[in-house]
Design a protein around this motif. Structure first.
Motif, PDB file in Angstrom:
ATOM      1  N   TRP A  38     -48.539 -20.233 -35.538  1.00 18.00           N
ATOM      2  CA  TRP A  38     -47.459 -20.470 -34.588  1.00 18.00           C
ATOM      3  C   TRP A  38     -47.631 -19.573 -33.371  1.00 18.00           C
ATOM      4  CZ3 TRP A  38     -44.830 -24.628 -35.990  1.00 18.00           C
ATOM      5  CH2 TRP A  38     -44.780 -24.950 -37.349  1.00 18.00           C
ATOM      6  N   ASP A  39     -47.290 -20.106 -32.229  1.00 16.74           N
ATOM      7  CA  ASP A  39     -47.368 -19.310 -31.000  1.00 16.74           C
ATOM      8  C   ASP A  39     -46.326 -18.194 -31.014  1.00 16.74           C
ATOM      9  OD1 ASP A  39     -49.439 -20.859 -30.003  1.00 16.74           O
ATOM     10  OD2 ASP A  39     -48.072 -22.262 -29.002  1.00 16.74           O
ATOM     11  N   THR A  40     -45.128 -18.521 -31.512  1.00 15.62           N
ATOM     12  CA  THR A  40     -44.058 -17.528 -31.574  1.00 15.62           C
ATOM     13  C   THR A  40     -43.289 -17.685 -32.882  1.00 15.62           C
ATOM     14  OG1 THR A  40     -42.358 -18.947 -30.556  1.00 15.62           O
ATOM     15  CG2 THR A  40     -43.803 -17.682 -29.060  1.00 15.62           C
ATOM     16  N   GLU A  41     -42.552 -16.668 -33.243  1.00 17.90           N
ATOM     17  CA  GLU A  41     -41.696 -16.738 -34.423  1.00 17.90           C
ATOM     18  C   GLU A  41     -40.570 -17.760 -34.220  1.00 17.90           C
ATOM     19  OE1 GLU A  41     -41.802 -15.366 -37.539  1.00 17.90           O
ATOM     20  OE2 GLU A  41     -43.845 -14.875 -36.915  1.00 17.90           O
ATOM     21  N   ASP A  42     -40.168 -17.941 -32.975  1.00 15.03           N
ATOM     22  CA  ASP A  42     -39.133 -18.942 -32.693  1.00 15.03           C
ATOM     23  C   ASP A  42     -39.638 -20.347 -33.028  1.00 15.03           C
ATOM     24  OD1 ASP A  42     -37.335 -17.038 -31.851  1.00 15.03           O
ATOM     25  OD2 ASP A  42     -37.757 -17.295 -29.713  1.00 15.03           O
TER      26      ASP A  42
ATOM     27  N   LYS B  35     -41.827 -21.105 -35.297  1.00  9.51           N
ATOM     28  CA  LYS B  35     -41.847 -21.194 -36.760  1.00  9.51           C
ATOM     29  C   LYS B  35     -40.433 -21.440 -37.307  1.00  9.51           C
ATOM     30  CE  LYS B  35     -43.186 -18.600 -40.892  1.00  9.51           C
ATOM     31  NZ  LYS B  35     -43.743 -17.311 -41.406  1.00  9.51           N
ATOM     32  N   ALA B  36     -39.464 -20.726 -36.761  1.00  9.45           N
ATOM     33  CA  ALA B  36     -38.074 -20.899 -37.186  1.00  9.45           C
ATOM     34  C   ALA B  36     -37.573 -22.305 -36.852  1.00  9.45           C
ATOM     35  CB  ALA B  36     -37.180 -19.852 -36.533  1.00  9.45           C
ATOM     36  N   ALA B  37     -37.968 -22.820 -35.686  1.00  8.33           N
ATOM     37  CA  ALA B  37     -37.568 -24.171 -35.293  1.00  8.33           C
ATOM     38  C   ALA B  37     -38.163 -25.211 -36.235  1.00  8.33           C
ATOM     39  CB  ALA B  37     -37.997 -24.439 -33.853  1.00  8.33           C
ATOM     40  N   ASN B  38     -39.378 -24.967 -36.692  1.00  9.21           N
ATOM     41  CA  ASN B  38     -40.022 -25.878 -37.640  1.00  9.21           C
ATOM     42  C   ASN B  38     -39.221 -25.965 -38.936  1.00  9.21           C
ATOM     43  OD1 ASN B  38     -42.554 -27.325 -38.830  1.00  9.21           O
ATOM     44  ND2 ASN B  38     -42.196 -25.613 -40.235  1.00  9.21           N
ATOM     45  N   LEU B  39     -38.770 -24.817 -39.439  1.00  6.20           N
ATOM     46  CA  LEU B  39     -37.974 -24.812 -40.674  1.00  6.20           C
ATOM     47  C   LEU B  39     -36.657 -25.537 -40.465  1.00  6.20           C
ATOM     48  CD1 LEU B  39     -37.589 -23.944 -43.580  1.00  6.20           C
ATOM     49  CD2 LEU B  39     -36.774 -21.719 -42.758  1.00  6.20           C
ATOM     50  N   GLU B  40     -36.024 -25.329 -39.314  1.00  2.41           N
ATOM     51  CA  GLU B  40     -34.773 -26.029 -39.035  1.00  2.41           C
ATOM     52  C   GLU B  40     -34.997 -27.533 -38.938  1.00  2.41           C
ATOM     53  OE1 GLU B  40     -31.713 -24.747 -39.105  1.00  2.41           O
ATOM     54  OE2 GLU B  40     -32.798 -22.948 -39.777  1.00  2.41           O
ATOM     55  N   ASP B  41     -36.152 -27.929 -38.413  1.00  3.53           N
ATOM     56  CA  ASP B  41     -36.495 -29.353 -38.335  1.00  3.53           C
ATOM     57  C   ASP B  41     -36.607 -29.943 -39.730  1.00  3.53           C
ATOM     58  OD1 ASP B  41     -37.218 -31.829 -37.264  1.00  3.53           O
ATOM     59  OD2 ASP B  41     -39.349 -31.303 -37.160  1.00  3.53           O
TER      60      ASP B  41
END
Length: 412
Positions: free
Chosen positions: A243-247, A249-255
């Motif tokens: 992931w480019d950023t932790e954000d 990665k977090a967005a992926n989990l929310e998706d």
């Protein structure tokens, strides 16, 4: 990672070299011998080419997955046949040394013994068994769905839940699928069980949430009277992608969480629900992934149990069976039934009911497939709905578990 592939390539070439000794002992045609060598080199070159362009954020493509399967099949062919030939070489060498010692000074017994055709035949026959099995597992085994039924009895099961049926699936790994018709068939097979509830115990994707986008409609068809519930597995958090950023990665989990909601899945994140029938209830508890060793430990059993009473009948969904061994069995609160997955039974093994149940994964996980009972508590380790890595299954088939809860009757 590159060192690992170099090591794997060396092992592959050593096996191919020794396996070739068996082939050329039996086949004298130089064109066929050349073809044998060329095929092994092409398989190795192809897997190298596939991994050169591999992007973890995108996951394994169908072509790459196929390349991995073919590579493993040919690696096994070379390794097994080569092992037999290596053993023969050792025996030939010591036999030659012994003859030299016995015949010292006589001028006989100096020639190194030739290979025996019989040994080469045995080598290729033995190697052909796992080779053919791995190819079969890729062609047929990965979608060879089995419905496994269990009846479990409990002293304290609420009477209204006597005969209650749970269908469990686990480890969908949607990023690996390559046959929509077979997946739809399996989803229909789940619905045909007409269970009271459907429980999914984690690993919906391999790496990223987008892998599930083409399959949302298919899995939205899952239906049960009391609903469809789920938990997260170690692959669902995006830890194996870049992931480019932790954000991001977090967005992926929310998706992924959003996708599950849209499919009608009730995702339990260290929380619980009550299933009710005729004024009685059982607690359904779901924890996030908790795995021994280096696996993610996001699960919080105490927090998940905080919404239920100590004497409630409890069904726990926890992706990794090592959690059951490490925290659940000896927890102060009695958890009647735990449902896990994760191991896949390694997608390879031998199972003959009543006779043998073996897979290499048993040396990593004490509880790796099927029903186990400890201290009056049960766990079912589902063998998995999908597959990952090796694009197939041999002997350990994709599983749909159907568990019927029964009230244990007193015997006179």
């Amino acid at each position: 990672m590159s060192r690992f592939f170099i090591f794997l390539g060396i092992v592959y070439l050593i096996g191919a070299f020794y396996g070739f000794q068996a082939f050329r002992t039996l086949i004298k045609n130089p064109w066929l011998q050349g073809a044998y060598i060329l095929i092994f080199l092409l398989v190795l070159g192809n897997i190298y080419f596939q991994f050169t362009g591999y992007e973890r954020s995108q996951g394994m493509s169908s072509a790459m997955s196929l390349s991995v399967g073919v590579f493993l099949a040919f690696m096994t062919l070379g390794f097994v046949s080569g092992s037999v030939m290596l053993i023969e070489d050792v025996i030939r060498f010591f036999g030659w040394v012994l003859k030299k010692i016995v015949n010292a000074g006589s001028g006989t017994g100096m020639h190194f013994p030739e290979r025996r055709k019989f040994v080469s035949q045995v080598a290729l026959v033995l190697a052909s068994i796992p080779f053919a099995s791995l190819l079969y597992g890729m062609y047929k085994g990965k979608y060879n769905y089995r419905v496994l039924r269990y009846v479990l009895e409990f002293d304290d099961l609420p009477e209204a839940f006597n005969g209650y049926r749970i269908t469990q699936i686990s480890d969908i790994h949607s990023g690996s699928f390559d046959d929509a018709a077979k997946v739809k068939y399996a989803v229909n097979l789940v619905n045909e069980q007409q269970s009271d509830v459907i429980l999914f115990t984690g690993d919906m994707v391999n790496n990223v949430a987008s892998e599930m986008h083409p399959w949302k409609e298919v899995f939205s068809a899952l239906q049960a009277k009391d609903g469809v519930f789920s938990v997260l597995g170690n692959h669902d958090y995006g830890d194996y992608a870049e992931w480019d950023t932790e954000d991001d990665k977090a967005a992926n989990l929310e998706d992924l969480k959003r996708i599950q909601r849209e499919m009608g899945f009730d995702l339990l994140l260290n929380e619980s629900r009550y299933l009710e029938r005729d004024g009685q209830k059982i607690a359904l508890v779901g924890v996030e992934n908790w795995g021994a060793g280096g696996f993610k430990k996001a699960g919080d059993l105490d927090h998940a149990l905080s919404g239920v009473a100590a004497d409630d009948f409890k069904v726990l969904m926890s992706h990794d069976p090592s959690h059951w061994e490490s925290q659940v069995i000896n927890h102060p609160w009695h958890v009647h039934l735990t449902l896990s997955g994760h191991t896949h039974g390694m997608q390879f093994g031998v199972e003959i009911p009543g006779w043998i149940k073996w897979s290499p994964v048993k040396y990593r996980y004490k509880y790796w497939a099927g029903i186990y009972k400890e201290l009056g508590q049960y766990i079912n380790v589902n063998r998995g709905f999908g597959y990952i890595g090796y694009p197939g299954r041999v002997g350990i088939w994709p599983e749909i578990s159907v568990i019927e809860l029964r009230k244990k009757r007193e015997t006179v």
